[in-house]
Design a protein around this motif. Structure first.
Motif, PDB file in Angstrom:
ATOM      1  N   UNK A  82       0.829  -1.204   0.000  1.00  9.49           N
ATOM      2  CA  UNK A  82       0.000   0.000   0.000  1.00  9.49           C
ATOM      3  C   UNK A  82       0.863   1.254   0.000  1.00  9.49           C
ATOM      4  N   UNK A  83       1.915   1.262   0.807  1.00 14.67           N
ATOM      5  CA  UNK A  83       2.785   2.436   0.885  1.00 14.67           C
ATOM      6  C   UNK A  83       3.474   2.684  -0.452  1.00 14.67           C
ATOM      7  N   UNK A  84       3.923   1.602  -1.105  1.00 17.39           N
ATOM      8  CA  UNK A  84       4.540   1.745  -2.425  1.00 17.39           C
ATOM      9  C   UNK A  84       3.542   2.335  -3.418  1.00 17.39           C
ATOM     10  N   UNK A  85       2.308   1.850  -3.399  1.00 19.33           N
ATOM     11  CA  UNK A  85       1.269   2.381  -4.293  1.00 19.33           C
ATOM     12  C   UNK A  85       1.041   3.873  -4.056  1.00 19.33           C
ATOM     13  N   UNK A  86       0.917   4.253  -2.798  1.00 12.20           N
ATOM     14  CA  UNK A  86       0.632   5.655  -2.471  1.00 12.20           C
ATOM     15  C   UNK A  86       1.792   6.553  -2.874  1.00 12.20           C
ATOM     16  N   UNK A  87       3.007   6.157  -2.526  1.00 13.33           N
ATOM     17  CA  UNK A  87       4.177   6.979  -2.854  1.00 13.33           C
ATOM     18  C   UNK A  87       4.351   7.086  -4.369  1.00 13.33           C
TER      19      UNK A  87
END
Length: 364
Positions: A5-10
């Motif tokens: 999720x963090x990779x997607x958001x960033x």
């Protein structure tokens, strides 16, 4: 899974902040070209380094991205073909060359074409790097740095980006180097695209660059508000795409792109001045205009009273259409009926006078 999720958001934040200026410059589809042609830079750099994780791959991809932009601009300047055609010819040629090189000379290397195009962000946490004693996904480290760089670029050159995006001629007159700003922007687009490319694939890279921006563009027109709202939609699309993909066992990239399209469609259809509201307004205007024309016909001396048949022939309406129009006029109190003939009421005469003024028509 939280790392996914963090990779997607960033990734979505790093790409969409640059996407704002691509959309404003009417170059959204240039992103499509870059996100595919950078594969050629990756392949060529790999042939030199023989290392799939070499930093030179990013440099090679960025150079090919800038080359893509340069070739598109070069063809555009000839005025022989339109911008979309020049994008199509450059993009397909360079991407096809990359695919040929992979299939012919690098089929043993992890440059799988299907994964490159569709992407699978679930694999991002598997490739890790040590940073200050912490193990984090390499994609998160790269995209995090690029997010900071892109935000800094927009903050430092906000005025130049704003002026050159809305009025490049004025920017040139007051001394801004529009060419320099343009190629700086496109260089960052290329570098960001290749970093996101490795994590989420070409399709989602295009979506990240464009979808949040277009959704925000439908709602606000001020540039600063558009940037903030773009970031909000980028986070929302990524979060919902992650949750849907995780719970339904779907492709994260596909789910995120689908969510972005659904949110865009909802805004497009249902915003206060959106498609549905405009359609209703136009339908109401057509109905009001037809009512005015019928009442003006009845206001003429030779048509003090009219029959449905006369109205049908005069306006080329079908019998059901004429009946519906007259029933509405009677309910609203504009006409009265005696047997099969219709006559204007006082309210109908007042509406006729108002309609003549509104539509600029004169009484016969």
């Amino acid at each position: 899974m939280i790392e996914v999720l963090i990779v997607l958001i960033v990734a979505s934040l790093a790409t969409s902040i640059l996407g704002v200026f691509l959309v404003l410059r009417n170059q959204a589809m240039t992103t499509d070209a870059i996100s595919h042609t950078i594969l050629l830079g990756i392949v060529l750099a790999f042939f030199i380094t023989q290392d799939i994780r070499s930093p030179l791959l990013i440099i090679g991809a960025a150079l090919v991205g800038v080359l893509t932009v340069y070739l598109i601009q070069l063809i555009n300047q000839t005025d022989l073909i339109k911008n979309d055609a020049s994008i199509g010819i450059v993009f397909t040629a360079l991407f096809a060359l990359a695919v040929i090189l992979i299939s012919r000379y690098a089929d043993h290397v992890h440059l799988d074409i299907d994964v490159v195009i569709a992407g699978e962000v679930l694999f991002a946490p598997l490739n890790r790097i040590e940073v200050f004693g912490f193990s984090i996904p390499r994609a998160l480290w790269q995209l995090g740095i690029l997010l900071i760089v892109n935000v800094a670029f927009v903050a430092l050159f906000y005025k130049e980006l704003k002026v050159s995006s809305f009025d490049p001629k004025f920017a040139y007159v007051i001394g801004f180097s529009t060419t320099l700003i343009y190629y700086m922007l496109m260089t960052l687009v290329s570098i960001t695209a290749v970093a996101a490319f490795d994590a989420v694939g070409a399709i989602l890279v295009i979506n990240f660059f464009v979808a949040p921006v277009l959704t925000a563009y439908l709602i606000v027109k001020r540039l600063d508000h558009m940037i903030y709202l773009t970031a909000l939609f980028a986070v929302l699309n990524s979060t919902l795409g992650y949750l849907i993909g995780y719970n339904l066992d779907l492709s994260m990239s596909g789910a995120t792109a689908s969510v972005a399209f659904i949110i865009f469609t909802i805004v497009f259809l249902f915003k206060p001045d959106g498609y549905i509201v405009l359609k209703i307004k136009k339908r109401r205007q057509r109905k009001e205009f037809m009512h005015a024309m019928i009442l003006m016909l009845m206001n003429e001396d030779e048509h003090e009273t009219v029959t449905p048949g006369e109205i049908s022939r005069h306006f080329s309406l079908t019998e059901p259409e004429t009946k519906k129009q007259l029933e509405t006029l009677e309910v609203e109190g504009y006409v009265t009926r005696a047997d099969d003939r219709y006559r204007l009421t006082v309210r109908g005469e007042e509406f006729t006078h108002y309609s003549r003024i509104k539509y600029g028509l004169k009484a016969h």
